[in-house]
Design an enzyme around this catalytic site. Structure first.
Site, PDB file in Angstrom:
ATOM      1  N   GLU A   1       9.890   2.025  10.712  1.00  0.00           N
ATOM      2  CA  GLU A   1      10.781   2.837  10.484  1.00  0.00           C
ATOM      3  C   GLU A   1      10.044   4.257  10.448  1.00  0.00           C
ATOM      4  O   GLU A   1       9.429   4.689   9.546  1.00  0.00           O
ATOM      5  CB  GLU A   1      11.417   2.648   9.093  1.00  0.00           C
ATOM      6  CG  GLU A   1      12.526   1.530   9.153  1.00  0.00           C
ATOM      7  CD  GLU A   1      13.196   1.208   7.880  1.00  0.00           C
ATOM      8  OE1 GLU A   1      13.081   1.968   6.814  1.00  0.00           O
ATOM      9  OE2 GLU A   1      13.500   0.144   7.704  1.00  0.00           O
TER      10      GLU A   1
ATOM     11  N   CYS B   1      14.130  11.016   6.362  1.00  0.00           N
ATOM     12  CA  CYS B   1      13.806  10.637   8.052  1.00  0.00           C
ATOM     13  C   CYS B   1      15.307  10.761   8.572  1.00  0.00           C
ATOM     14  O   CYS B   1      15.300  11.053   9.658  1.00  0.00           O
ATOM     15  CB  CYS B   1      13.299   9.240   8.137  1.00  0.00           C
ATOM     16  SG  CYS B   1      14.549   8.270   6.991  1.00  0.00           S
TER      17      CYS B   1
ATOM     18  N   LYS C   1       0.867  -1.224  -0.031  1.00  0.00           N
ATOM     19  CA  LYS C   1      -0.070   0.004   0.035  1.00  0.00           C
ATOM     20  C   LYS C   1       0.939   1.106  -0.014  1.00  0.00           C
ATOM     21  O   LYS C   1       1.246   1.766   1.212  1.00  0.00           O
ATOM     22  CB  LYS C   1      -0.851   0.033   1.270  1.00  0.00           C
ATOM     23  CG  LYS C   1      -2.402   0.692   1.101  1.00  0.00           C
ATOM     24  CD  LYS C   1      -2.151   2.261   0.730  1.00  0.00           C
ATOM     25  CE  LYS C   1      -1.835   3.061   1.871  1.00  0.00           C
ATOM     26  NZ  LYS C   1      -1.542   4.648   1.496  1.00  0.00           N
TER      27      LYS C   1
ATOM     28  N   GLU D   1       9.237  16.906  14.467  1.00  0.00           N
ATOM     29  CA  GLU D   1      10.007  16.659  13.122  1.00  0.00           C
ATOM     30  C   GLU D   1       8.834  17.788  11.968  1.00  0.00           C
ATOM     31  O   GLU D   1       7.817  17.497  11.758  1.00  0.00           O
ATOM     32  CB  GLU D   1       9.539  15.211  12.501  1.00  0.00           C
ATOM     33  CG  GLU D   1      10.309  14.696  11.374  1.00  0.00           C
ATOM     34  CD  GLU D   1       9.988  13.447  10.910  1.00  0.00           C
ATOM     35  OE1 GLU D   1       8.771  13.041  10.720  1.00  0.00           O
ATOM     36  OE2 GLU D   1      11.056  12.775  10.301  1.00  0.00           O
TER      37      GLU D   1
HETATM   38  P1  NAD Z   1       2.517   8.770   7.185  1.00  0.00           P
HETATM   39  O1  NAD Z   1       2.720   8.041   8.447  1.00  0.00           O
HETATM   40  O2  NAD Z   1       1.301   9.808   7.092  1.00  0.00           O
HETATM   41  O3  NAD Z   1       1.853   7.727   6.011  1.00  0.00           O
HETATM   42  C1  NAD Z   1       2.934   6.523   5.407  1.00  0.00           C
HETATM   43  C2  NAD Z   1       2.022   5.428   5.084  1.00  0.00           C
HETATM   44  O4  NAD Z   1       1.039   5.003   6.009  1.00  0.00           O
HETATM   45  C3  NAD Z   1       1.228   6.161   3.735  1.00  0.00           C
HETATM   46  O5  NAD Z   1       1.060   4.890   2.841  1.00  0.00           O
HETATM   47  C4  NAD Z   1      -0.309   6.060   4.444  1.00  0.00           C
HETATM   48  O6  NAD Z   1      -1.423   6.134   3.599  1.00  0.00           O
HETATM   49  C5  NAD Z   1      -0.201   5.190   5.396  1.00  0.00           C
HETATM   50  N1  NAD Z   1      -1.293   5.306   6.639  1.00  0.00           N
HETATM   51  C6  NAD Z   1      -1.594   6.529   7.331  1.00  0.00           C
HETATM   52  N2  NAD Z   1      -2.351   6.048   8.224  1.00  0.00           N
HETATM   53  C7  NAD Z   1      -2.560   4.562   8.313  1.00  0.00           C
HETATM   54  C8  NAD Z   1      -3.284   3.918   9.237  1.00  0.00           C
HETATM   55  N3  NAD Z   1      -4.157   4.199  10.310  1.00  0.00           N
HETATM   56  N4  NAD Z   1      -3.037   2.297   9.000  1.00  0.00           N
HETATM   57  C9  NAD Z   1      -2.264   2.031   8.059  1.00  0.00           C
HETATM   58  N5  NAD Z   1      -1.614   2.645   7.225  1.00  0.00           N
HETATM   59  C10 NAD Z   1      -1.855   4.257   7.230  1.00  0.00           C
HETATM   60  O7  NAD Z   1       3.989   9.176   6.748  1.00  0.00           O
HETATM   61  P2  NAD Z   1       4.189  10.261   5.652  1.00  0.00           P
HETATM   62  O8  NAD Z   1       3.898  11.417   5.695  1.00  0.00           O
HETATM   63  O9  NAD Z   1       3.882   9.498   4.185  1.00  0.00           O
HETATM   64  O10 NAD Z   1       5.878  10.209   5.439  1.00  0.00           O
HETATM   65  C11 NAD Z   1       6.653  11.084   6.298  1.00  0.00           C
HETATM   66  C12 NAD Z   1       7.117  10.181   7.660  1.00  0.00           C
HETATM   67  O11 NAD Z   1       7.832   8.745   7.175  1.00  0.00           O
HETATM   68  C13 NAD Z   1       7.984  11.214   8.395  1.00  0.00           C
HETATM   69  O12 NAD Z   1       7.718  10.866   9.693  1.00  0.00           O
HETATM   70  C14 NAD Z   1       9.619  10.386   8.173  1.00  0.00           C
HETATM   71  O13 NAD Z   1      10.505  10.643   9.144  1.00  0.00           O
HETATM   72  C15 NAD Z   1       9.164   8.910   7.913  1.00  0.00           C
HETATM   73  N6  NAD Z   1       9.970   8.242   7.380  1.00  0.00           N
HETATM   74  C16 NAD Z   1      10.967   7.369   7.873  1.00  0.00           C
HETATM   75  C17 NAD Z   1      11.822   6.599   7.375  1.00  0.00           C
HETATM   76  C18 NAD Z   1      12.763   5.812   8.249  1.00  0.00           C
HETATM   77  O14 NAD Z   1      13.233   4.692   7.478  1.00  0.00           O
HETATM   78  N7  NAD Z   1      12.847   5.612   9.529  1.00  0.00           N
HETATM   79  C19 NAD Z   1      12.080   6.739   6.106  1.00  0.00           C
HETATM   80  C20 NAD Z   1      11.269   7.589   5.427  1.00  0.00           C
HETATM   81  C21 NAD Z   1      10.163   8.110   5.953  1.00  0.00           C
END
Ligand code: NAD
Length: 505
Positions: free
Chosen positions: A266, A300, A191, A399
């Protein structure tokens, strides 16, 4: 014709199919719209114009995809690792062959600069090659001798797994999570993030064209709260590999509780770069600038908190500010662009709100500080440096996920460590010092999953990747990925006729 004009023409040709056909789901080897026929739009952050209509998958689509992954699991798991290896290398070859298309589509969908995205596609291919090479040994275990016993451990793939990815560098991150799952013998329901669905579609097509059997890799587009949630709750899905925000990680943990989902997170970061006066200051400044302003700061592992020894603080910050002011903002497909538009108007608004917040909290703007003009008039932000920051300010604690750096002075090593650890997060840390004893001591005390000394983030794929505290749970990379996607099983063989307790005569 400029290089940008030329690139735009190529990008248009590659986007044409998405504009015409939309972005479909892929279930059991077939491209299909959402079961209820609904769609949502993906918008380019460059000019805020829609690029394509995307299948709006929900619980019913997830259920179909999970069933397809379950059906495909038996044969995929049973396939010898050496064969999986060949297939995954073929996927890597196909990614390389289409690297330019992937990079251009990614730039248009996410606003990330071509300068970095061109390499992201190749890095995606590397992820496949790395795990492909390890597939033949993935099931291997240990032999443990006990009194009258030989134990053999082996690993088996856990089953169909769900992979949920975010919108920053979506292509690379999808390969990073999916390649080890496939190499381990798991089948996948992916997804991708709703803000950046295009390259996930390319990726599954590439994999199937390279010979991946139907149902081994399924793609369901949709929103987090419906498709994402349904995936984390589905009983046939045995584990969730998730990359995204920390608060989404908490939701997923709760959602997966009823089916006892294994989870790997992550999550976010607020990573410190700590610069001591004895460091090579020019290299440290270049690294700090690279780690916060590359990838639009939507990274991230970005070094978003700059902690500088007081004796060099002003000079060092001036150096960073000068570099930040010279960074080229522009169209993502312009080869000279370093910072492009942020992913989406919603995120743009959030990042701009932190610039206002920083001012109202009393920080000083040493570079940037506002919206930037860029081609298309989209979600551009100036690379920003705040000085005069206190670690208690929200701009130093939350963040921001944009090109925004906060600088804080420290007087000695103890204060530097206390500031560095005074955060909810613990993904990465970057330490700059010439004193090796201090480096050993400091890194020992620093609360982070990954630390680089006198370096920016340079990934070596066999090393563990992951965070502590609110930055995550579990490790990827090397064999750690297989530990997540596989179950370890122990088989004990009796080697002697030991005495068995006789109950009941
Ligand atoms: P997000 O958590 O909003 O969304 C990530 C994914 O989760 C999307 O596909 C979204 O549709 C899905 N999602 C949202 N709510 C959900 C739920 N209730 N159940 C299941 N899936 C759900 O994150 P974002 O805004 O897309 O990405 C940015 C974030 O990702 C930042 O916090 C960044 O630090 C983090 N990130 C971490 C790493 C790492 O390796 N630690 C790498 C890249 C990004």
């Amino acid at each position: 014709m400029t290089a940008l004009d030329d690139n735009l023409k190529k990008a248009e040709a590659w986007l044409e199919r998405f504009r015409r056909d939309g972005v479909l789901n892929q279930i059991g080897g077939e491209a299909m719209p959402a079961a209820d026929g609904t769609t949502f739009e993906t918008v380019s952050p460059i000019d805020l114009k829609p690029i394509a209509k995307v299948a709006h998958g929900k619980a019913e689509d997830i259920d179909r995809a999970a069933k397809a992954a379950k059906t495909a699991f038996r044969d995929w798991a049973a396939m010898p690792g050496a064969e999986r290896k060949k297939l995954l290398h073929r996927i890597a070859d196909a990614i390389v062959a289409r690297a330019e298309e992937i990079a251009f589509v990614e730039c248009m969908d996410t606003g990330q600069a071509l300068k970095f995205m061109a390499k992201a596609a190749l890095r995606g291919a590397e992820n496949f090659r790395f795990f492909a090479d390890r597939a033949p040994e993935a099931r291997d275990g240990r032999a443990l001798h006990g009194p009258g016993q030989i134990n053999i451990t082996t690993r088996v793939p856990i089953g169909p797994v769900g992979i949920i990815t975010p919108w920053n560098t979506p292509f690379m991150l999808s390969t990073w999570k999916i390649a080890p799952a496939l190499a381990a013998g798991c089948t996948v329901v992916h997804k991708p993030a709703e803000f950046s669905p295009l390259t996930a579609r390319l990726l599954v097509e590439i994999a199937e064209a390279a010979g991946l059997p139907p149902g081994v890799w399924n793609l369901v587009n949709g929103l987090g709260e419906d498709a994402g949630k349904a995936l984390t709750e589905h009983p046939d899905i045995k584990a969730i590999g998730f990359v995204g925000e920390s608060r989404t990680g908490s939701l997923i943990m709760a959602q997966g509780a009823a089916t006892l989902k294994r989870v790997h997170f992550e999550l976010g970061g607020k990573n410190p770069v700590i610069v001591f006066a004895d460091a090579d200051l020019e290299r440290a400044a270049d690294a700090a600038v690279f780690m916060i302003y590359s990838l639009n700061g939507e990274r991230c592992t970005s070094s978003s908190r700059l902690l500088v020894e007081a004796s060099i603080h002003d000079e060092f910050c001036a150096r960073v500010a000068e570099k930040a002011k010279r960074i080229r903002i522009g169209h993502p497909l312009d080869p000279e662009t370093v910072v492009g538009p942020l992913i989406h108007p919603v995120h743009h608004k959030k990042v701009l709100s932190y610039l206002e917040l920083g001012r109202s909290e009393g920080a000083t703007i040493a570079a940037g500080g506002g919206k930037a003009d860029g081609p298309g008039g989209g979600c551009y932000v100036q690379p920003t440096l705040f000085t005069g920051v206190k670690n208690t300010m929200r701009i130093a604690r939350e963040e921001i996920f944009g090109p925004v750096l906060t600088a804080i002075p420290f007087k000695d090593e103890a204060e530097a460590l206390a500031l560095a650890n005074d955060t909810d997060y613990g993904l990465t840390g970057y330490l700059w010092t010439a004193d090796v004893t201090r480096a050993l001591r400091f890194t020992d005390g620093l609360e982070a999953g990954m630390i680089w000394v006198n370096s920016e983030n340079v990934r070596h794929l066999p090393t563990p990747f992951g965070g502590v505290k609110s930055s995550g749970m579990g490790r990827d990379g090397g064999d750690w990925s297989f530990d997540f996607y596989m179950e370890t099983k122990n088989i004990a063989f009796a080697t002697a006729p030991h005495a068995i307790p006789k109950l009941g005569g």
